[in-house]
Design an enzyme around this catalytic site. Sequence first.
Site, short mmCIF file in Angstrom:
data_model
loop_
_atom_site.label_atom_id
_atom_site.label_comp_id
_atom_site.label_asym_id
_atom_site.label_seq_id
_atom_site.Cartn_x
_atom_site.Cartn_y
_atom_site.Cartn_z
N GLY A 75 0.70 -1.22 0.46
CA GLY A 75 -0.21 -0.03 0.03
C GLY A 75 0.63 1.50 -0.12
O GLY A 75 1.96 1.73 -0.67
N VAL A 133 0.52 5.06 5.53
CA VAL A 133 -0.26 3.18 6.48
C VAL A 133 1.70 2.73 7.07
O VAL A 133 1.46 2.18 7.48
CB VAL A 133 -1.28 2.91 5.31
N GLU A 148 5.52 -3.28 0.10
CA GLU A 148 5.67 -3.16 -1.17
C GLU A 148 4.88 -2.02 -1.13
O GLU A 148 3.43 -1.85 -1.00
CB GLU A 148 4.74 -4.48 -1.40
N CYS A 203 0.84 0.27 -9.09
CA CYS A 203 2.41 0.74 -8.07
C CYS A 203 3.92 0.65 -8.78
O CYS A 203 4.87 2.05 -8.78
CB CYS A 203 2.65 0.13 -7.10
#
Length: 480
Positions: free
Chosen positions: A191, A195, A213, A247
């Site tokens: 994410g 966070v 990741e 991503c």
Amino acid sequence: MHAGPDYSSLIASLRGSFASGRTRQLAWRDAQLAGLRRMLVEQEPVLIDALRRDLKESAFEAYLTDIGSVVAEIDRVRSHLPRWLKPQRVPTPWLVRPGTSRVIREPLGLALILGTWNYPIQLALSPLVPCLAAGNCAVLKPSEVAPHCSAALARFIPRYLDSECVAVVEGGVPETTALLEQRFDKIFYTGGSRVARIVMAAAARHLTPVTLELGGKSPCIVDTDANLAVAARRIAHGRFLNAGQTCLAPDYVLVHRDREEELLAALTGTIRDFYGEDPRDSEDFARIINQQHHDRLTGLLDSGTPVVGGDHDRSRLYIAPTVLRDVSPDSPVMQEEIFGPILPVLAVDGIEEAIDFVNRRDKPLVLYVFSESRETVVQVVDRTSAGGMCVNETLFHFVVPGLPFGGVGESGMGKYHGKWGFDVFTNPKAVLERGTRLDPDLRTRLDPDLRYPPYGARDRKIMRLGVAGLKESIRSRFRR
Ligand code: NAD
């Protein structure tokens, strides 16, 4: 204390299952991987439908990115697993001979896997594959932002896997916060970096190792001698796949000023070739995950002049594939990862300026370079840092089984895929095994009597001489 759900009895029961020892058996691991594969094959239509509802992904792309890639990973891991589990012998030094030394790959215990929403099936299951292959129990928390995929995983996983060892917890911030209160033996998070900091701080309370990741702004350098037709196709594919919610997507382009016009024209033509005159009508162009992200993205469109695209429709969560020019490095679109179908193109005066631009920013998940010059490629590879790199390609280092996948610095920590993933979920336990027949004993003449007190002046001398001195001492004793 938080007021969220209490997962302590779930965790206790999973720990009980791990303690039973059954997850250590190769047969159990293989059965879980086979079960996961069966789930993907048998439930493919339901999973593809969930992906369509959450992201309006085309069935082709949904299969490619979320189903086929996990099936391929399962097959690879299953075929290599017996070999990976073999104890690895390493040489035993003189000091502790006779003896044997080996590395045993033991499971860590109970892992928490936190998935994200952009490839909601793949990013939940890809870490689960090595986790189970390594013999761990797991709690899987799919992203609540892709609710149909999350519900499908919660429904099917207990049906296909050992439900006493693998649990799916659905939910958002309260549920994740409550899970993070628990002690795990490994946390694998995919994410954003905000966070990630919460996850890592929670993990620190129990000294739990983490793999993060993450994403970030992955640059794409297009040099003066690049093959622009190919570059435009590969960049557009990388950027606009899943409406840019990838991503690994090239986040922005740094093109040599001499080729800027040509690249912009090639990108414009490519977008038309891929998605037609109006991408809204294309079956192959996805939608933005929700209105919050739609609003965030439309706020970035003023950061430059649209060469192509720029239109959007909030009610349909649509943003056209957009290429922006005249973008300042200080503009909003250049501050954070875009994660949407917007591609800023910035002109630079040469490779030095491009390398400097990249090195002054956070280390990216991927760095892309398009060039026909060996010298340029070597310079970029050697003088920049990134989780991974592609030369004259985008995204596809992801599918090379032997390559580790993951970030560095702000784009993450720890790598997975193939053996790299297996390593993430195992403890390489060092085991030295010795017999007891030979032992330094002051009464035997075989003994180098270096190990045990009392230490004489001669022992200290040999110790300083190191291994060579020790060998010589032993030899001289045998010669005596
Ligand atoms: P996110 O960070 O919002 O959510 C990820 C997980 O964190 C979810 O399970 C969510 O429930 C949980 N979460 C959210 N807020 C939380 C909080 N306050 N406390 C505890 N848990 C919380 O996901 P995102 O940031 O929207 O995901 C997009 C990011 O993920 C992008 O930066 C993208 O580049 C990155 N990404 C990386 C990879 C990779 O493999 N490297 C893959 C996909 C996405």
